[in-house]
Write a protein that holds these residues in place. Structure first.
Motif, mmCIF file in Angstrom:
data_model
loop_
_atom_site.group_PDB
_atom_site.id
_atom_site.type_symbol
_atom_site.label_atom_id
_atom_site.label_comp_id
_atom_site.label_asym_id
_atom_site.label_seq_id
_atom_site.Cartn_x
_atom_site.Cartn_y
_atom_site.Cartn_z
ATOM 1 N N SER A 29 0.699 -1.202 0.153
ATOM 2 C CA SER A 29 -0.029 0.041 0.056
ATOM 3 C C SER A 29 0.752 1.237 0.116
ATOM 4 N N LYS A 30 2.224 1.007 0.261
ATOM 5 C CA LYS A 30 2.914 2.391 0.128
ATOM 6 C C LYS A 30 3.122 2.946 -1.232
ATOM 7 N N ARG A 31 3.006 4.147 -1.482
ATOM 8 C CA ARG A 31 3.019 4.675 -2.691
ATOM 9 C C ARG A 31 3.860 5.946 -2.595
ATOM 10 N N VAL A 32 4.484 6.471 -1.756
ATOM 11 C CA VAL A 32 5.294 7.843 -1.534
ATOM 12 C C VAL A 32 6.672 7.222 -1.187
ATOM 13 N N TYR A 33 7.615 7.408 -1.941
ATOM 14 C CA TYR A 33 9.079 6.743 -1.582
ATOM 15 C C TYR A 33 9.975 8.032 -1.461
ATOM 16 N N ASP A 34 10.106 8.658 -0.485
ATOM 17 C CA ASP A 34 10.963 9.970 -0.390
ATOM 18 C C ASP A 34 12.238 9.428 -0.005
ATOM 19 N N GLN A 35 13.199 9.157 -1.083
ATOM 20 C CA GLN A 35 14.529 8.781 -0.891
ATOM 21 C C GLN A 35 15.521 9.779 -0.580
ATOM 22 N N ALA A 36 14.920 10.877 -1.155
ATOM 23 C CA ALA A 36 15.838 12.183 -1.320
ATOM 24 C C ALA A 36 15.419 13.027 0.069
ATOM 25 N N GLY A 37 14.504 12.615 0.878
ATOM 26 C CA GLY A 37 14.413 13.240 2.067
ATOM 27 C C GLY A 37 13.860 14.727 1.836
ATOM 28 N N LEU A 38 12.915 14.844 1.013
ATOM 29 C CA LEU A 38 12.362 16.075 0.886
ATOM 30 C C LEU A 38 11.294 16.557 1.426
ATOM 31 N N PHE A 39 10.572 15.422 2.223
ATOM 32 C CA PHE A 39 9.182 15.775 2.882
ATOM 33 C C PHE A 39 9.584 15.425 4.474
ATOM 34 N N THR A 40 8.712 16.065 5.096
ATOM 35 C CA THR A 40 8.604 15.978 6.608
ATOM 36 C C THR A 40 7.757 14.617 6.914
ATOM 37 N N ALA A 41 7.822 13.944 8.068
ATOM 38 C CA ALA A 41 6.982 12.799 8.345
ATOM 39 C C ALA A 41 5.773 12.947 8.034
ATOM 40 N N GLU A 42 5.330 14.376 8.772
ATOM 41 C CA GLU A 42 3.889 14.711 8.780
ATOM 42 C C GLU A 42 3.336 14.773 7.276
ATOM 43 N N GLU A 43 4.244 15.270 6.155
ATOM 44 C CA GLU A 43 3.796 15.349 4.609
ATOM 45 C C GLU A 43 3.828 14.025 3.950
ATOM 46 N N VAL A 44 4.589 13.164 4.417
ATOM 47 C CA VAL A 44 4.678 11.761 3.987
ATOM 48 C C VAL A 44 3.329 11.225 4.418
ATOM 49 N N THR A 45 2.798 11.370 5.543
ATOM 50 C CA THR A 45 1.459 10.776 5.943
ATOM 51 C C THR A 45 0.443 11.274 5.221
ATOM 52 N N GLU A 46 0.510 12.644 5.075
ATOM 53 C CA GLU A 46 -0.472 13.326 4.352
ATOM 54 C C GLU A 46 -0.780 13.048 3.096
ATOM 55 N N LEU A 47 0.609 12.725 2.304
ATOM 56 C CA LEU A 47 0.519 12.622 0.737
ATOM 57 C C LEU A 47 -0.045 10.947 0.682
ATOM 58 N N GLU A 48 0.610 10.253 1.525
ATOM 59 C CA GLU A 48 -0.044 8.553 1.361
ATOM 60 C C GLU A 48 -1.604 8.777 1.513
ATOM 61 N N LYS A 49 -2.042 9.536 2.204
ATOM 62 C CA LYS A 49 -3.649 9.580 2.268
ATOM 63 C C LYS A 49 -4.347 10.147 0.848
ATOM 64 N N ARG A 50 -3.555 11.090 0.495
ATOM 65 C CA ARG A 50 -4.025 11.853 -0.734
ATOM 66 C C ARG A 50 -3.917 10.879 -1.741
ATOM 67 N N VAL A 51 -2.804 10.142 -2.128
ATOM 68 C CA VAL A 51 -2.602 9.381 -3.118
ATOM 69 C C VAL A 51 -3.601 8.280 -2.955
ATOM 70 N N ALA A 52 -3.563 7.338 -1.917
ATOM 71 C CA ALA A 52 -4.791 6.436 -1.680
ATOM 72 C C ALA A 52 -6.250 6.896 -2.036
ATOM 73 N N GLY A 53 -6.445 7.962 -1.809
ATOM 74 C CA GLY A 53 -7.847 8.467 -2.362
ATOM 75 C C GLY A 53 -7.868 8.937 -3.617
ATOM 76 N N HIS A 54 -6.581 9.332 -4.395
ATOM 77 C CA HIS A 54 -6.802 9.472 -5.678
ATOM 78 C C HIS A 54 -7.026 8.470 -6.439
ATOM 79 N N CYS A 55 -6.142 7.314 -5.960
ATOM 80 C CA CYS A 55 -5.914 5.791 -6.419
ATOM 81 C C CYS A 55 -7.392 5.329 -6.685
ATOM 82 N N GLU A 56 -8.335 5.523 -5.581
ATOM 83 C CA GLU A 56 -9.537 4.990 -5.731
ATOM 84 C C GLU A 56 -10.330 5.502 -6.497
#
Length: 252
Positions: A29-56
């Motif tokens: 279910s993981k869809r956000v791979y921040d290998q460059a460390g550009l996002f905060t932990a909160e942003e990763v959580t937020e973006l994962e939720k957004r991506v899941a909603g748009h996938c559906e």
């Protein structure tokens, strides 16, 4: 005693199986791979939720990847390979779209697969990545992803009623301006000068003769073949895994 040991052993095995399935589901279910460390932990959580909603809502697999080391690959090759070799995609044609924020080559690249190739034309991809790149150039990495997700949603599920309403409003405003202009002209315009009919109505008729000289006929062949990617279509290429992809990107 033996019965209790057997029950305990079965319970332990069942728990391990459940945990194993849980970890597999979490990984898939993981869809956000921040290998460059550009996002905060909160942003990763937020973006994962957004991506899941748009996938559906789009029925597409949507993946976000950042990297600061493409291992010598181009942005296109890195994005395609990441999508293919990690098993992303919906359906037999692995439909989906991946956004790569490539800090190594300073490129916002969008890779499309399956039905996403038909949805996102070359021109559409260019427009989307241009908007994303404008955010990335200012260091607004999470905002760039939000812009990307909204653009993907709008392309797959356009707001038809909103577009119709907008056209109606534009038509009404244009009609109102036209009517107001005509009304003002007839109610506030200056009186036209009187036309002197007797002084300006003389006619002089001269002789006229048509002479036919020659005729030229020009012909040319019109090709009906369409090139790949022309006319607002989607150009494609084949990745190292043999999968067909569309895509494009913008520098930042």
């Amino acid at each position: 005693m033996k019965k209790k040991v057997t029950i305990s052993l079965c319970a332990a095995v069942l728990l391990c199986v459940l945990l194993s399935f849980g970890s597999v589901f979490a990984a898939s279910s993981k869809r956000v791979y921040d290998q460059a460390g550009l996002f905060t932990a909160e942003e990763v959580t937020e973006l994962e939720k957004r991506v899941a909603g748009h996938c559906e809502s789009t029925n597409l697999d949507i993946v976000i990847v950042t990297t600061d080391n493409t291992m010598g690959k181009t942005s296109r090759d890195y994005a395609d390979d990441f999508y293919d070799y990690n098993g992303f995609g919906v359906g037999d044609d692995h439909s989906g779209v991946l956004l790569l924020i490539d800090m190594d080559n300073r490129m916002a690249y969008m890779s499309t697969t399956g039905k996403a190739i038909r949805i996102f034309t070359d021109d559409t991809i260019q427009a989307i990545t241009d908007r994303v790149a404008s955010c990335l150039g200012s260091g607004n990495y999470a905002e760039g992803v939000r812009v990307f997700l909204n653009e993907v949603e709008d392309c797959v599920n356009p707001n038809i009623w909103g577009m119709v309403l907008g056209c109606l409003i534009i038509g009404m405003v244009g009609g109102t301006i036209a009517v107001a202009s005509v009304w003002h002209k007839y109610t506030h315009g200056h009186k036209a000068d009187q036309y002197e009919l007797s002084e300006n109505s003389s006619i002089y008729l001269a002789g006229r003769e048509d002479v036919f000289l020659r005729r030229y006929v020009t012909s040319r062949n019109i090709s009906s073949n369409n090139s790949s990617g022309g006319g607002g279509g989607s150009s494609t290429h084949t990745s190292s895994s043999g999968t067909s992809h569309g895509g494009g990107g913008s520098s930042f």
